[in-house]
Design a protein around this motif. Structure first.
Motif, PDB file in Angstrom:
ATOM      1  N   VAL A 187      18.105 -10.058 -40.125  1.00  0.00           N
ATOM      2  CA  VAL A 187      17.169 -10.715 -41.043  1.00  0.00           C
ATOM      3  C   VAL A 187      15.804 -10.015 -40.942  1.00  0.00           C
ATOM      4  CG1 VAL A 187      15.975 -12.872 -41.577  1.00  0.00           C
ATOM      5  CG2 VAL A 187      18.394 -12.920 -40.877  1.00  0.00           C
ATOM      6  N   CYS A 188      15.374  -9.731 -39.716  1.00  0.00           N
ATOM      7  CA  CYS A 188      14.087  -9.058 -39.511  1.00  0.00           C
ATOM      8  C   CYS A 188      14.102  -7.639 -40.087  1.00  0.00           C
ATOM      9  CB  CYS A 188      13.738  -9.002 -38.025  1.00  0.00           C
ATOM     10  SG  CYS A 188      13.293 -10.612 -37.356  1.00  0.00           S
ATOM     11  N   LEU A 189      15.233  -6.976 -39.898  1.00  0.00           N
ATOM     12  CA  LEU A 189      15.338  -5.615 -40.452  1.00  0.00           C
ATOM     13  C   LEU A 189      15.170  -5.661 -41.976  1.00  0.00           C
ATOM     14  CD1 LEU A 189      15.923  -2.587 -40.090  1.00  0.00           C
ATOM     15  CD2 LEU A 189      18.370  -3.109 -40.227  1.00  0.00           C
ATOM     16  N   GLY A 190      15.798  -6.670 -42.587  1.00  0.00           N
ATOM     17  CA  GLY A 190      15.666  -6.846 -44.031  1.00  0.00           C
ATOM     18  C   GLY A 190      14.204  -7.053 -44.422  1.00  0.00           C
ATOM     19  N   ALA A 191      13.504  -7.864 -43.641  1.00  0.00           N
ATOM     20  CA  ALA A 191      12.101  -8.147 -43.952  1.00  0.00           C
ATOM     21  C   ALA A 191      11.224  -6.902 -43.810  1.00  0.00           C
ATOM     22  CB  ALA A 191      11.595  -9.251 -43.026  1.00  0.00           C
ATOM     23  N   LEU A 192      11.615  -6.031 -42.923  1.00  0.00           N
ATOM     24  CA  LEU A 192      10.815  -4.813 -42.684  1.00  0.00           C
ATOM     25  C   LEU A 192      11.058  -3.729 -43.742  1.00  0.00           C
ATOM     26  CD1 LEU A 192       8.876  -3.301 -40.714  1.00  0.00           C
ATOM     27  CD2 LEU A 192      10.913  -2.369 -39.603  1.00  0.00           C
ATOM     28  N   LEU A 193      12.285  -3.750 -44.297  1.00  0.00           N
ATOM     29  CA  LEU A 193      12.720  -2.638 -45.170  1.00  0.00           C
ATOM     30  C   LEU A 193      11.714  -2.226 -46.255  1.00  0.00           C
ATOM     31  CD1 LEU A 193      16.548  -2.692 -46.000  1.00  0.00           C
ATOM     32  CD2 LEU A 193      15.176  -0.937 -44.843  1.00  0.00           C
ATOM     33  N   PRO A 194      11.147  -3.178 -47.008  1.00  0.00           N
ATOM     34  CA  PRO A 194      10.226  -2.766 -48.085  1.00  0.00           C
ATOM     35  C   PRO A 194       8.992  -2.037 -47.559  1.00  0.00           C
ATOM     36  CG  PRO A 194      10.821  -5.101 -48.271  1.00  0.00           C
ATOM     37  CD  PRO A 194      11.324  -4.638 -46.958  1.00  0.00           C
ATOM     38  N   LYS A 195       8.715  -2.172 -46.281  1.00  0.00           N
ATOM     39  CA  LYS A 195       7.507  -1.562 -45.715  1.00  0.00           C
ATOM     40  C   LYS A 195       7.761  -0.132 -45.222  1.00  0.00           C
ATOM     41  CE  LYS A 195       5.398  -5.407 -46.317  1.00  0.00           C
ATOM     42  NZ  LYS A 195       4.357  -5.495 -47.357  1.00  0.00           N
ATOM     43  N   LEU A 196       9.021   0.246 -45.136  1.00  0.00           N
ATOM     44  CA  LEU A 196       9.323   1.594 -44.639  1.00  0.00           C
ATOM     45  C   LEU A 196       9.251   2.593 -45.782  1.00  0.00           C
ATOM     46  CD1 LEU A 196      12.304   0.802 -42.218  1.00  0.00           C
ATOM     47  CD2 LEU A 196       9.877   1.124 -41.653  1.00  0.00           C
ATOM     48  N   LYS A 197       8.725   3.762 -45.476  1.00  0.00           N
ATOM     49  CA  LYS A 197       8.517   4.770 -46.517  1.00  0.00           C
ATOM     50  C   LYS A 197       9.803   5.530 -46.831  1.00  0.00           C
ATOM     51  CE  LYS A 197       4.953   6.631 -44.088  1.00  0.00           C
ATOM     52  NZ  LYS A 197       4.401   5.709 -43.110  1.00  0.00           N
ATOM     53  N   LEU A 198      10.680   5.660 -45.816  1.00  0.00           N
ATOM     54  CA  LEU A 198      11.748   6.650 -45.933  1.00  0.00           C
ATOM     55  C   LEU A 198      13.166   6.084 -46.028  1.00  0.00           C
ATOM     56  CD1 LEU A 198      10.217   9.173 -43.414  1.00  0.00           C
ATOM     57  CD2 LEU A 198      10.616   9.625 -45.831  1.00  0.00           C
ATOM     58  N   VAL A 199      13.311   4.762 -45.830  1.00  0.00           N
ATOM     59  CA  VAL A 199      14.669   4.208 -45.855  1.00  0.00           C
ATOM     60  C   VAL A 199      14.732   3.049 -46.839  1.00  0.00           C
ATOM     61  CG1 VAL A 199      16.513   3.187 -44.498  1.00  0.00           C
ATOM     62  CG2 VAL A 199      14.994   4.831 -43.457  1.00  0.00           C
ATOM     63  N   SER A 200      15.824   3.007 -47.610  1.00  0.00           N
ATOM     64  CA  SER A 200      15.985   1.916 -48.572  1.00  0.00           C
ATOM     65  C   SER A 200      17.301   1.195 -48.311  1.00  0.00           C
ATOM     66  CB  SER A 200      15.974   2.485 -49.995  1.00  0.00           C
ATOM     67  OG  SER A 200      16.963   3.498 -50.075  1.00  0.00           O
ATOM     68  N   LEU A 201      17.520   0.100 -49.057  1.00  0.00           N
ATOM     69  CA  LEU A 201      18.691  -0.744 -48.797  1.00  0.00           C
ATOM     70  C   LEU A 201      20.008   0.010 -48.944  1.00  0.00           C
ATOM     71  CD1 LEU A 201      19.814  -3.560 -48.139  1.00  0.00           C
ATOM     72  CD2 LEU A 201      19.813  -4.044 -50.598  1.00  0.00           C
ATOM     73  N   ASP A 202      20.090   0.898 -49.929  1.00  0.00           N
ATOM     74  CA  ASP A 202      21.388   1.557 -50.131  1.00  0.00           C
ATOM     75  C   ASP A 202      21.757   2.447 -48.943  1.00  0.00           C
ATOM     76  OD1 ASP A 202      19.221   3.164 -51.083  1.00  0.00           O
ATOM     77  OD2 ASP A 202      20.703   4.565 -51.880  1.00  0.00           O
ATOM     78  N   LYS A 203      20.745   3.076 -48.311  1.00  0.00           N
ATOM     79  CA  LYS A 203      21.022   3.892 -47.117  1.00  0.00           C
ATOM     80  C   LYS A 203      21.451   3.010 -45.938  1.00  0.00           C
ATOM     81  CE  LYS A 203      20.015   8.102 -48.559  1.00  0.00           C
ATOM     82  NZ  LYS A 203      19.412   7.773 -49.858  1.00  0.00           N
ATOM     83  N   ILE A 204      20.797   1.839 -45.853  1.00  0.00           N
ATOM     84  CA  ILE A 204      21.151   0.903 -44.780  1.00  0.00           C
ATOM     85  C   ILE A 204      22.594   0.420 -44.975  1.00  0.00           C
ATOM     86  CG2 ILE A 204      20.667  -1.405 -43.848  1.00  0.00           C
ATOM     87  CD1 ILE A 204      18.540   0.441 -42.942  1.00  0.00           C
ATOM     88  N   GLU A 205      22.970   0.173 -46.221  1.00  0.00           N
ATOM     89  CA  GLU A 205      24.349  -0.247 -46.498  1.00  0.00           C
ATOM     90  C   GLU A 205      25.347   0.818 -46.053  1.00  0.00           C
ATOM     91  OE1 GLU A 205      25.403  -1.955 -50.365  1.00  0.00           O
ATOM     92  OE2 GLU A 205      23.309  -2.543 -50.608  1.00  0.00           O
TER      93      GLU A 205
END
Lengths: 250, 356, 176
Positions: free
Chosen positions: C130-148
């Motif tokens: 859940v926390c990783l999800g909350a952080l995602l929009p703040k990261l410059k280099l990684v997006s949800l599709d890469k995390i998937e």
């Protein structure tokens, strides 16, 4: 003329450097004969110790490696794991195998390492000039036990084969002597069996051989043999100490 | 070829397997343990054997036997374990047996801690055990280099018939980075016409290092020395980073080497002409790196995770013609970029902007 | 461009795991990446932390002095790492079990009841995701599709059901 006695093929032409009356020479010859009779000279790699037998690598006609003090069985393990189809044996004095290298003696036995170890027990450190060995008898005078080995200070003689026989991986353990023609024949039988155990891939085999050191014992060769018979044999468990079921058929 | 994410220790293990290492003898010790664990899992699939030895002493002597028998063999440990192996390493050097040894340095003396350190520099580069000998010592600074240099270590060991030591720290060993799994290069290595594998069809061989005749012992020493001279000439390796026009140099290897790169980039942004020499071989020490960059150099700072060990080799390399200072952290601590730059500014009286 | 991320919590809260997911996501996106665990005795109970550096150029120093972003899952981690975020950076705080008795106004603090949200999803051990999800929009280099993709690589092949759980948790974190 018929030749009835000669140098076994398992030995080189290099003359032994051992002191007069020392029984290393007899033991070398027995191993040389066994290597020849089993036809394994070209398949065998020996590992020499540090001590009087440090130069044994020149005397046998098979390949030989000189190990650090006490480490012959670890070195032999490395060779055997690299070349499982070869015959690998160690030739070690009592100080080498039963003091500085004891951990390896225990663990090759526990692992059932498929090597053969020959232990020469003369109750003294020969090469360095007659110091106390783990096998030195109670009361025996050496340069580091000048008042005789005191059990209260230096503990008791260590009977390594007896201990090694308790490990599952050790399938053949014998303690023999080269003090008489009869015992020499017994010793050869034991050595031969220890090599055949390895040929059959059955496990670890140890043969301990009681031997003399006239120079450092300060006795004549004849008196030395008598001392071995009267003093050493009663202290050490003799004969085939362990013959595992699978070895009995050999 | 795609990359895989590996811990540094795993990269070492994977490279060893792909270099044709079939035997590993070792004893678990943090922070090197992933090496034996990874190999225990994967080496049997490749037809090899991992034997967990009763002690470090047994492990190095098992390596001795396997190398004498002609096998590619490796062991790995961390500082106290490497100390225990030293007698065996001395024997390997004397008998000229090719074995690859990995030391994932932990802090010392004594049991020490697990943090990154370079406290074993002297032990590694001066031989380590008794007698007058040298190991080839490689100092990688990232996972890919751990992989590449491990693979090459086996070839170097075979080429020179000499033990090769890979020196890294727990940080490099535990850190995960993408690694390209390159295949082994087919090198032109000398035949092992000395191995003791049974004398079928040839004269018997022996491998020993025992001399009772001093003349023969000296002859052997001279032969080894000639080999070491040859290695010194042919195998010095280093990376130069902004060193060509540098007025001041950092010297650091391993983890310090990569931290120092960031320092150099920060310094250049401020107009400071700072460069870096990153030794890749610690023995032979890359003396040539300093002769080729020497003219404009006004001062040097070595960055080390010890009380100042490599600095002695740097001073020798430059003949003490310029001031050489030490910036050190010990006990498992790593320096930040800004504290190194601040130190450079202080010792050479250079302006350093901002908090840096 | 670089994202230097600190991750911390109790051993067992899955700190190393979210670090690995980030690292895989970066690698699958052909970025440079460095995953650095705290190791040794710290692994056995107490606070665990790791750091991940994501970069589109070679990573030299792997030592993070001031991080761009962080996730803290428990109070000791909050105490330890609040000061380690650079001004302008962001810290995700698991507010379900962290009482924020101090704060900073030069960083963005995202307080999210990750424990409670994970509980609602039906798997309390997913607070890390859940926390990783909350952080995602703040990261410059990684997006949800890469995390998937990374999740698929790391857990999907072995345990497909875990993949779904994790993804749900990440999306909950993203939405909140």
């Amino acid at each position: 003329m018929q030749k009835v006695f000669g140098r076994p093929k398992g030995l080189t032409e290099i003359p032994f450097h051992y002191c007069p009356g020392c029984t290393h020479g007899i033991i070398h010859r027995l191993i040389g004969e066994v290597l020849e009779e089993l036809n394994i000279i070209e398949d065998t790699i020996g590992v020499a110790p540090v001590g009087c037998a440090g130069f044994s690598l020149d005397f046998f006609s098979c390949d030989f490696v000189g190990a650090a003090h006490g480490r012959a069985q670890a070195v032999a393990t490395g060779i055997k794991r690299a070349l499982p189809d070869r015959i690998v044996f160690t030739y070690q004095g009592d100080g080498d195998i039963a003091a500085i290298g004891t951990s390896h003696a225990i663990h090759v036995a526990a692992r059932g390492e498929k090597i053969t170890s020959i232990m020469v027990n003369n109750a003294i450190y020969g090469m360095t000039g007659g110091q106390m060995a783990p096998t030195t008898l109670t009361g025996q005078v050496t340069t580091t036990s000048p008042y005789g080995r005191d059990n209260g200070v230096a503990g008791f003689p260590l009977d390594l084969p007896k201990a090694i026989a308790t490990f599952d991986g050790a399938v053949y353990v014998a303690s023999v002597s080269v003090d008489s023609p009869k015992n020499i024949l017994q010793a050869k039988k034991a050595i031969k069996k220890a090599f055949r155990v390895q040929q059959a891939g059955l496990g670890f085999a140890l043969v301990s051989i009681l031997s003399t050191c006239p120079t450092n014992w300060g006795m004549s060769p004849v008196d030395s043999l008598k001392w071995l018979q009267e003093k050493m044999i009663p202290v050490y468990q003799m004969g085939e100490i362990k013959v595992a079921e699978e070895v009995k058929g050999l | 070829m795609s990359k895989v994410l590996l811990k540094g220790n795993e990269a070492i293990a994977e490279a060893a397997m792909r270099a044709g290492c079939k035997l590993f003898f070792g004893y678990p010790i943090t922070p090197s343990t992933e090496i034996i664990e990874y190999l225990a899992k994967h080496l049997p699939e490749a037809g090899g054997t991992v034997l967990q030895a009763e002690c470090e002493v047994a492990a190095i002597n098992m390596c001795f036997g396997a190398a004498a028998a002609g096998a590619r063999v490796m062991t790995a440990s961390s500082s106290p374990g490497i100390s225990l192996k030293q007698e065996g390493i001395s024997y390997l050097a004397a008998n000229e047996l090719p074995v690859v040894i990995v030391n994932i340095n932990r802090t010392g003396p004594g049991l020490g801690g697990l943090g990154p350190t370079q406290s074993d520099y002297f032990q590694s580069t001066r031989g380590g055990g008794h007698g007058d000998y040298r190991l080839i010592v490689l100092a990688p600074s990232k996972a890919q280099e751990l992989y590449d240099l491990t693979m090459e270590a086996f070839d170097l060991a075979d080429k020179y018939r000499n033990p090769v030591l890979i020196l890294a720290d727990g940080f490099l060993g535990q850190m995960m980075e993408p690694v390209l799994l390159k295949e082994k290069k087919e090198g032109n290595l000398p035949p092992k016409d000395w191995q003791t594998d049974g004398c079928k069809g040839r004269a018997k061989r022996k491998i020993a290092s025992y001399f009772l005749v001093n003349e023969l012992a000296e002859e052997a020493c001279q032969r080894w020395q000639a080999k070491y001279d040859q290695i010194k000439e042919a195998e010095q390796r280093w990376e130069s980073f902004y060193a060509d026009d540098a007025e001041y140099l950092l010297v650091g290897y391993g983890t310090c080497g990569r931290i120092a790169k960031s320092v150099v980039l920060n310094a250049r942004k401020q107009g400071m002409k700072l460069g870096l020499i990153r030794p890749i071989t610690l023995w032979p020490f890359p003396v040539k790196a300093f002769t080729s960059h020497f003219d404009g150099i006004k001062g040097i700072v070595t960055v080390e995770l010890n009380a100042g060990q490599m600095i002695e080799d740097v001073k020798l390399a430059v003949n003490c013609r310029v001031p050489v200072h030490l910036y050190k952290r010990q006990g498992g601590m790593l320096p930040h970029e800004r504290e190194i730059l601040k130190f450079v500014g202080q010792v050479f009286n250079l302006p350093v902007r901002g908090e840096a | 461009m670089m994202d230097k991320v600190l991750l911390a919590g109790f051993g067992g809260q899955g700190v190393m795991f979210i670090g690995k997911i980030l690292a895989y996501a970066a690698m699958l996106g052909s970025l440079e990446v460095c995953w650095i665990p705290s190791y040794g005795p710290e692994m056995r109970g107490g606070t665990a932390n790791c750091s991940v550096i994501l970069s589109d150029e070679e990573i030299h120093s792997p030592v993070i002095d001031q991080a761009d972003a962080g996730i803290v899952l428990n109070k000791p981690s909050f105490d330890k790492f609040l000061t380690r975020i650079r001004p302008g950076g962001v810290l995700v705080v698991n507010s379900s079990i962290i009482e924020m008795d101090k704060t900073r106004d030069d960083i963005e603090i995202i307080a999210i009841p990750a424990g409670d949200i994970a509980h609602e999803i039906g798997n309390p051990s997913l607070a890390n995701m859940v926390c990783l999800g909350a952080l995602l929009p703040k990261l410059k280099l990684v997006s949800l599709d890469k995390i998937e993709k990374a999740l698929d690589e790391v857990v999907g092949k072995k345990k497909p059901e875990l993949y779904e759980w994790n993804l749900t948790a990440i999306k909950k974190g993203l939405e909140s």
